[in-house]
Design a protein around this motif. Structure first.
Motif, PDB file in Angstrom:
ATOM      1  N   PHE A   1       0.812  -1.205   0.000  1.00  0.00           N
ATOM      2  CA  PHE A   1       0.000   0.000   0.000  1.00  0.00           C
ATOM      3  C   PHE A   1       0.855   1.268   0.000  1.00  0.00           C
ATOM      4  O   PHE A   1       0.309   2.378  -0.097  1.00  0.00           O
ATOM      5  CB  PHE A   1      -0.935   0.010   1.221  1.00  0.00           C
ATOM      6  CG  PHE A   1      -2.035  -1.013   1.132  1.00  0.00           C
ATOM      7  CD1 PHE A   1      -3.169  -0.766   0.386  1.00  0.00           C
ATOM      8  CD2 PHE A   1      -1.915  -2.238   1.770  1.00  0.00           C
ATOM      9  CE1 PHE A   1      -4.189  -1.709   0.294  1.00  0.00           C
ATOM     10  CE2 PHE A   1      -2.911  -3.181   1.694  1.00  0.00           C
ATOM     11  CZ  PHE A   1      -4.061  -2.921   0.947  1.00  0.00           C
ATOM     12  N   ILE A   2       2.173   1.127   0.124  1.00  0.00           N
ATOM     13  CA  ILE A   2       3.053   2.303   0.065  1.00  0.00           C
ATOM     14  C   ILE A   2       3.131   2.783  -1.382  1.00  0.00           C
ATOM     15  O   ILE A   2       3.450   2.006  -2.278  1.00  0.00           O
ATOM     16  CB  ILE A   2       4.465   1.955   0.582  1.00  0.00           C
ATOM     17  CG1 ILE A   2       4.402   1.485   2.035  1.00  0.00           C
ATOM     18  CG2 ILE A   2       5.391   3.168   0.458  1.00  0.00           C
ATOM     19  CD1 ILE A   2       5.739   1.031   2.589  1.00  0.00           C
ATOM     20  N   PRO A   3       2.837   4.050  -1.634  1.00  0.00           N
ATOM     21  CA  PRO A   3       2.871   4.562  -3.017  1.00  0.00           C
ATOM     22  C   PRO A   3       4.223   4.333  -3.677  1.00  0.00           C
ATOM     23  O   PRO A   3       5.271   4.453  -3.044  1.00  0.00           O
ATOM     24  CB  PRO A   3       2.578   6.062  -2.841  1.00  0.00           C
ATOM     25  CG  PRO A   3       1.842   6.155  -1.539  1.00  0.00           C
ATOM     26  CD  PRO A   3       2.428   5.078  -0.667  1.00  0.00           C
ATOM     27  N   VAL A   4       4.199   4.018  -4.960  1.00  0.00           N
ATOM     28  CA  VAL A   4       5.367   3.786  -5.820  1.00  0.00           C
ATOM     29  C   VAL A   4       6.139   2.533  -5.382  1.00  0.00           C
ATOM     30  O   VAL A   4       6.253   1.574  -6.134  1.00  0.00           O
ATOM     31  CB  VAL A   4       6.314   4.999  -5.850  1.00  0.00           C
ATOM     32  CG1 VAL A   4       7.477   4.721  -6.808  1.00  0.00           C
ATOM     33  CG2 VAL A   4       5.569   6.258  -6.280  1.00  0.00           C
TER      34      VAL A   4
ATOM     35  N   GLY B   1       5.317   0.284  -3.255  1.00  0.00           N
ATOM     36  CA  GLY B   1       4.417  -0.860  -3.181  1.00  0.00           C
ATOM     37  C   GLY B   1       4.036  -1.422  -4.535  1.00  0.00           C
ATOM     38  O   GLY B   1       3.616  -2.578  -4.630  1.00  0.00           O
ATOM     39  N   GLN B   2       4.172  -0.629  -5.580  1.00  0.00           N
ATOM     40  CA  GLN B   2       3.812  -1.086  -6.922  1.00  0.00           C
ATOM     41  C   GLN B   2       5.034  -1.467  -7.764  1.00  0.00           C
ATOM     42  O   GLN B   2       4.889  -1.891  -8.903  1.00  0.00           O
ATOM     43  CB  GLN B   2       3.029   0.014  -7.661  1.00  0.00           C
ATOM     44  CG  GLN B   2       1.641   0.273  -7.100  1.00  0.00           C
ATOM     45  CD  GLN B   2       1.663   1.020  -5.784  1.00  0.00           C
ATOM     46  OE1 GLN B   2       2.325   2.040  -5.663  1.00  0.00           O
ATOM     47  NE2 GLN B   2       0.932   0.506  -4.802  1.00  0.00           N
ATOM     48  N   THR B   3       6.229  -1.305  -7.227  1.00  0.00           N
ATOM     49  CA  THR B   3       7.449  -1.614  -7.985  1.00  0.00           C
ATOM     50  C   THR B   3       8.338  -2.621  -7.256  1.00  0.00           C
ATOM     51  O   THR B   3       8.418  -3.786  -7.639  1.00  0.00           O
ATOM     52  CB  THR B   3       8.240  -0.319  -8.259  1.00  0.00           C
ATOM     53  OG1 THR B   3       8.475   0.364  -7.015  1.00  0.00           O
ATOM     54  CG2 THR B   3       7.466   0.598  -9.191  1.00  0.00           C
TER      55      THR B   3
END
Length: 277
Positions: free
Chosen positions: A158-161, A163-165
């Protein structure tokens, strides 16, 4: 980097081995298919009744006004389903191995005999029920560790950037390690190597393990691919277990001798002997 490539080669060698032994491949599909049906049924049930379950579990939100109630419960339902998918990937191998224990034991033995210079393979003196108990007990211990990692990574997602990488990439690496642990346990348990020593062997050769397990973890995201790769994954893990223990292959050379870096890592880890005892 060399060990990463070596790990991937073992994955390919395992697939080639079962391709040359069609009967072993055919029987090896059955446990995976059974597990796939069970998991698919559970995920379908969760998709159908997950929202109802979340509503039952969050009675404090009954009086919330729109749209907050729908957004909150919708997010929880999505989180629940995503966590179930993650756990299904992590646990698929363990459940499949448990269901197909007798077959995969036989397959692993045949691989050992095929590559051993003297055509023999280590055999367990334990009765089947005892092997099943040890396998289930050790798998549960590993799955608890995997679950802790899964929850941690899921929260970090859920941590931006980040969390998605980075987090998904780390997740595949972690999942690959646990998949390799489960797969090599078939050959190592037959050699009476305890769980603690198995983990020590794998940690001493992390790059080798990641090279084998990470591509497998990525491919296991596609359910039918996981079913078709399982027999070859067991065969490849057996070949890799021989290298981890420094056993000879049919060419008369120590398997572990192909990687001086791996032997150095074992020495630094204080590994006392080829069987970790």
């Amino acid at each position: 980097m060399r060990d990463l490539g070596a790990g991937f080669k073992y994955l390919l060698k395992g697939q080639r081995w079962v391709a040359r032994h069609g009967k072993q491949f055919g029987f090896g599909l059955l446990p995976g298919l059974i597990t796939l049906v069970l998991y698919a049924a559970a995920l379908v049930a969760l998709a159908l009744w997950g929202a109802d379950f979340v509503g039952w579990a969050t009675p404090f939100a009954d009086d919330w006004t729109s749209p907050w109630q729908g957004l909150f419960r919708g997010l929880l339902t999505a989180v629940l389903f995503a966590l179930a998918l993650l756990l299904s990937v992590i646990t698929f191998t363990a459940v499949t191995l448990l269901i197909g224990q007798p077959f995969y034991e036989s397959l692993s033995e045949k691989v050992d005999r095929d590559v051993s210079p003297d055509g023999t393979a280590p055999e367990s003196d334990l009765p089947l029920w005892r092997e099943l108990w040890i396998s289930a007990r050790d798998s549960l211990r590993v799955l608890v560790r995997a679950l802790c990692w899964g929850i941690l990574l899921f929260g970090l997602g859920f941590i931006p950037v980040l969390g998605q990488t980075a987090v998904p990439a780390i997740g595949f690496v972690v999942t690959g390690f646990f998949l390799t642990q489960e797969l090599t346990s078939v050959a190592l348990q037959r050699r009476s190597v305890e769980l603690r020593d198995r983990l020590a062997l794998l940690r001493a050769r992390k790059s080798l393990v990641w090279g084998f397990g990470t591509p497998l973890a990525v491919s296991f995201l596609v359910p039918f691919v996981a079913v078709f790769l399982m027999p070859g994954a067991v065969a490849g893990a057996t070949l890799m277990a021989r290298e981890l223990l420094g056993e000879e292959t049919e060419d008369g050379e120590r398997a572990a001798g192909e990687s001086a870096e791996g032997e150095t890592a074992e020495a630094e880890a204080g590994h006392p002997g080829p069987y970790g005892v």
